[in-house]
Design an enzyme around this catalytic site. Structure first.
Site, PDB file in Angstrom:
ATOM      1  N   ASP A   1       0.870  -1.171   0.000  1.00  0.00           N
ATOM      2  CA  ASP A   1       0.000   0.000   0.000  1.00  0.00           C
ATOM      3  C   ASP A   1       0.912   1.228   0.000  1.00  0.00           C
ATOM      4  OD1 ASP A   1      -3.089   0.780   1.783  1.00  0.00           O
ATOM      5  OD2 ASP A   1      -2.032   1.789   0.162  1.00  0.00           O
TER       6      ASP A   1
HETATM    7  C1  GLC Z   1      -4.293   4.406  -0.013  1.00  0.00           C
HETATM    8  C2  GLC Z   1      -5.139   3.255   0.452  1.00  0.00           C
HETATM    9  C3  GLC Z   1      -5.266   2.166  -0.558  1.00  0.00           C
HETATM   10  C4  GLC Z   1      -5.208   2.781  -1.936  1.00  0.00           C
HETATM   11  C5  GLC Z   1      -3.796   3.281  -2.120  1.00  0.00           C
HETATM   12  C6  GLC Z   1      -3.583   3.933  -3.503  1.00  0.00           C
HETATM   13  O1  GLC Z   1      -3.562   4.893   1.066  1.00  0.00           O
HETATM   14  O2  GLC Z   1      -4.809   2.645   1.697  1.00  0.00           O
HETATM   15  O3  GLC Z   1      -6.500   1.495  -0.284  1.00  0.00           O
HETATM   16  O4  GLC Z   1      -5.514   1.811  -2.904  1.00  0.00           O
HETATM   17  O5  GLC Z   1      -3.429   4.195  -1.114  1.00  0.00           O
HETATM   18  O6  GLC Z   1      -4.301   5.118  -3.561  1.00  0.00           O
END
Ligand code: GLC
Length: 725
Positions: free
Chosen positions: A262
């Site tokens: 993430d």
């Molecule tokens: C965010 C979220 C995740 C998302 C990623 C890309 O912090 O936790 O769910 O897909 O970053 O935006």
């Protein structure tokens, strides 16, 4: 590396050929994703041109996407980029938030909305979405409950699988398919105290019974990617957790797709205190099984040297690169690297808007109705009140940054259009916005209510109080909305309350003041028309709660699949009048100051129709492992209006080597019934479904007595018995 992976990749000659030609730096590049606008985009262009970057998140436009792709194709090996973006509950057309969609208990609907979202996203060159989120959570304090499918593993798995099929299509050559991503692996929904990014402690048996099944179901459904969570699980951050990624995901489950971290969650292992520096981060994450690093650059900076120093085996890097190349191959990016705008766009098409309206209709949950709904056709004047009656941005919900605000139809505009000339519609917001405590406008709302036959009051949460990093320690209606409701109730006029929110709120007091309560969640672009359809009776509400509603935040976590304890409460609320002498015989698992039951239980939802259950049959009522158990119930619509009922099947294992939940959802079916119609509803239960993870971490069904319940919510009284021999 797993034999299955080697075999699977061997079927893709170009993967092996490219791998054999790549330098270590090019391999590290395939394992790196640049987030546009985060760090230097010019530097990213240089990396792409040098074949040292494999993916881009949030490309700013279709044109820029294709320009970046051209750069990649001109690099030494010409490996195409894969482009990702969060298309969580819609792209231009915004559907109800996932928690709302779960309320529909309609997997077909979940697949259709994901399919529509994928088609709209694919048009602008998005190859990969970071959805479905299949974290199970029982904590409405956590803002991301909005993005979840609620508290139950079975429902979450069913909705997650349907979303995967929707995004990825049912066949590789389906147009407009995009890669799905089951996230956030794993246990993120159990964040301690509901506080965002907090630590999680989950015993392995509970991890395997509650938090992993939805991910495993998505893997079995062919999800192409998974994303690791921000949380540390039992002391090990999910983005460096070999137990999760190597032992369970890639080992036990044989997952052949790609794992992406993430947003900077790898780098955050330094903050977690599990890595000393970003060299350590690259070593730990690569060893644990993260195939693609989102937003940070530790793989690019350190992986080649770590491999040369023998601190990260080359075969693990090759495994990761194979997975990324397979993803690109399966998406057809080698054959079709460029995306071109369609002749006719499907974004905001009449079909998609109609689907958004249908999804919103089916997601609403009727929590109370003394007859005030559907609105009487005789109403000549309606007061449409509250700060969310005409708030297009708020109704779109938490992940709607690509939504078209101008396309959002609010409840006020829809009601004005539907009620026509014959009915006077007066709108007063009453408050400047749904978080405001400025009560100077309440009197005008009261005056409007006094002058009308019926009041529709729209309250709840703004979109930006739900979603990521939006945890709340209180679950009340924000601002002075409670005061507004009380003042309107005091008029004595019929009051219909519509709540739009991204989580369960503690609404017991306002529910008591209203004649009817409709929980609409954040319903998306077509919130208005869908609400008008339901309020005016064109469609009967059919949603059921995918998460329990606490009476007070002090009850959290409160959920239906709880344990019985050694002293199950004798009554819902203990009465201890002043002066009551100590009496140990009435000590039980209860509170002194609130009922032990939730305000509204999991699976609960009313309709305009009235459903009756009887004649539950369990056949055979004595079964051996591997037998199929048939469960039948007679369902009747005992009203004069049509309606949909979500028939729910629960089981309880009376005695287990570990204590078992008092009930667990094992099946559900939406059934449409005409007035007076009777239907036989049948479930087939496998003995595997009766199993759980034992103390030896082996899943099995244990012989003994089981109770079977079928009904319209998790308190279903209609029971039957089953003995597993
Ligand atoms: C965010 C979220 C995740 C998302 C990623 C890309 O912090 O936790 O769910 O897909 O970053 O935006």
């Amino acid at each position: 590396m797993s034999r299955e992976l080697q075999t699977a990749s061997a079927r893709i000659p170009r993967v092996e050929e490219l791998l054999s030609q790549m330098t270590l730096l090019e391999k590290a590049g395939q394992m790196s994703q640049h987030s546009w606008g985060f760090g230097s985009d010019d530097e990213a262009r240089e990396y792409i041109a040098a074949g040292k970057l494999g993916s881009v998140l949030n490309a700013p436009s279709l044109e820029e996407r294709n320009r970046l792709q051209q750069l990649a194709l001109e690099s030494r090996l010409g490996v195409p980029l894969v482009f990702g973006r969060d298309v969580i509950h819609g792209y231009k057309t915004i559907f109800p938030i996932p928690l709302a969609l779960a309320s529909s208990f309609d997997v077909g609907l979940a697949e259709r909305t994901a399919r529509a979202a994928a088609q709209e996203a694919a048009e602008v060159g998005i190859d990969w979405t970071f959805a479905p989120m299949v974290d199970v959570t029982r904590d409405p304090r956590w803002g991301r409950v909005a993005e979840s499918f609620g508290e139950d593993p079975h429902l979450t798995a069913a909705m997650g699988v349907a979303s995967v099929h929707g995004f990825q299509g049912r066949s590789p050559d389906e147009p407009g398919r995009i890669a799905a991503c089951a996230k956030h692996f794993a246990g993120y929904g159990a964040t301690e105290s509901g506080k965002e990014y907090n630590t999680t402690w989950i015993p392995e048996t509970q991890l395997r019974d509650v938090h992993l099944p939805s991910f495993q179901a998505c893997v079995q459904a062919g999800v192409m990617t998974l994303m690791t969570g921000f949380n540390d699980l039992n002391g090990v951050p999910a983005s460096g957790n070999a137990f999760l990624l190597r032992r369970i995901l890639k080992g036990e489950w044989g997952f052949l797709g790609a794992v992406v971290s993430d947003w900077a969650s790898m780098l955050e292992m330094i903050q977690h205190g599990s890595c000393a520096d970003d060299t350590d981060v690259a070593r730990v994450a690569a060893s644990a099984g993260v195939d693609l690093e989102m937003a940070s650059r530790t793989y690019l900076k350190h992986l080649p040297r770590l491999v040369e120093a023998g601190l990260v085996p080359l075969e693990l890097v090759d495994d990761a690169v194979r997975r990324v190349l397979r993803l690109k191959h399966e998406l057809g990016l080698f054959e079709h690297p460029f995306s071109k705008p369609p002749v006719t766009s499907v974004a905001l098409s009449a079909e998609h808007l109609a689907l958004a309206r249908e999804a919103a209709q089916r997601s609403m949950v009727l929590l109370k109705n003394d007859g005030a709904l559907p609105l009487a056709k005789s109403s000549r004047s309606v007061a449409v009140l509250g700060p969310l009656a005409d708030a297009p941005l708020e109704q779109l919900g938490c992940w709607s940054y690509d939504g078209t605000l101008e396309a959002a139809v609010t409840p006020l505009s829809a009601l004005r259009a539907r009620l026509g000339q014959g009915v006077r519609v007066e709108h007063v917001a009453g408050l400047p916005d749904c978080r405001s405590s400025d009560e100077s406008g309440i009197q005008a709302a009261v005056d409007a209510a006094l002058a009308a036959d019926v009041t529709l009051l729209f309250v709840g949460e703004p979109a930006n109080l739900s979603g990521e990093c939006r945890s709340r320690a209180f679950l009340d209606l924000p601002g002075s909305q409670g005061e507004l409701c009380a003042r309107l109730a005091a008029t004595g006029k019929p009051l219909v309350l519509v709540v739009m929110a991204g989580r369960p709120l503690t609404i017991g007091e306002v529910c008591a003041q209203a004649n009817a309560v409709l929980y609409a969640w954040h319903p998306g672009t077509m919130a208005g028309p869908a609400l008008a359809d339901v309020l005016l009776g064109d469609v009967a509400p059919s949603g059921k709660l995918p998460i329990s509603f606490p009476r007070t935040v002090g009850q959290v976590p409160v959920y239906y699949a709880h344990k019985n304890t050694g002293r199950p409460p004798k009554q819902d609320r203990k009465q201890i009048p002043t002066g009551t002498p100590l009496d140990p015989t009435d000590f039980d698992a209860s509170y002194l100051d609130v009922e032990v039951t939730p305000e509204f239980p999991f699976g609960f939802g009313l309709s305009y129709a009235k459903f009756e259950y009887d004649q539950l049959e369990v056949t055979p009522n004595q079964a051996r492992a591997g037998d199929a158990i048939r469960i039948r119930v007679q369902l009747r619509n005992a009203s004069d209006v049509p309606g949909d009922e979500v028939v729910q099947l629960y089981v309880h294992d009376r005695v287990g080597s570990l204590t078992r939940p008092v009930r667990e959802l094992k099946g559900f079916q939406r059934v449409s019934l005409a007035p007076g119609e009777r239907k036989c509803v049948e479930f087939t239960l496998t003995t595997d479904a009766l199993g759980f993870c034992g103390a030896d971490m082996v899943g099995r069904a244990e012989p003994g007595e089981f109770q079977i319940f079928v009904g319209g919510d998790s308190r279903a009284p209609l029971g039957g018995a089953l003995v597993l021999v």
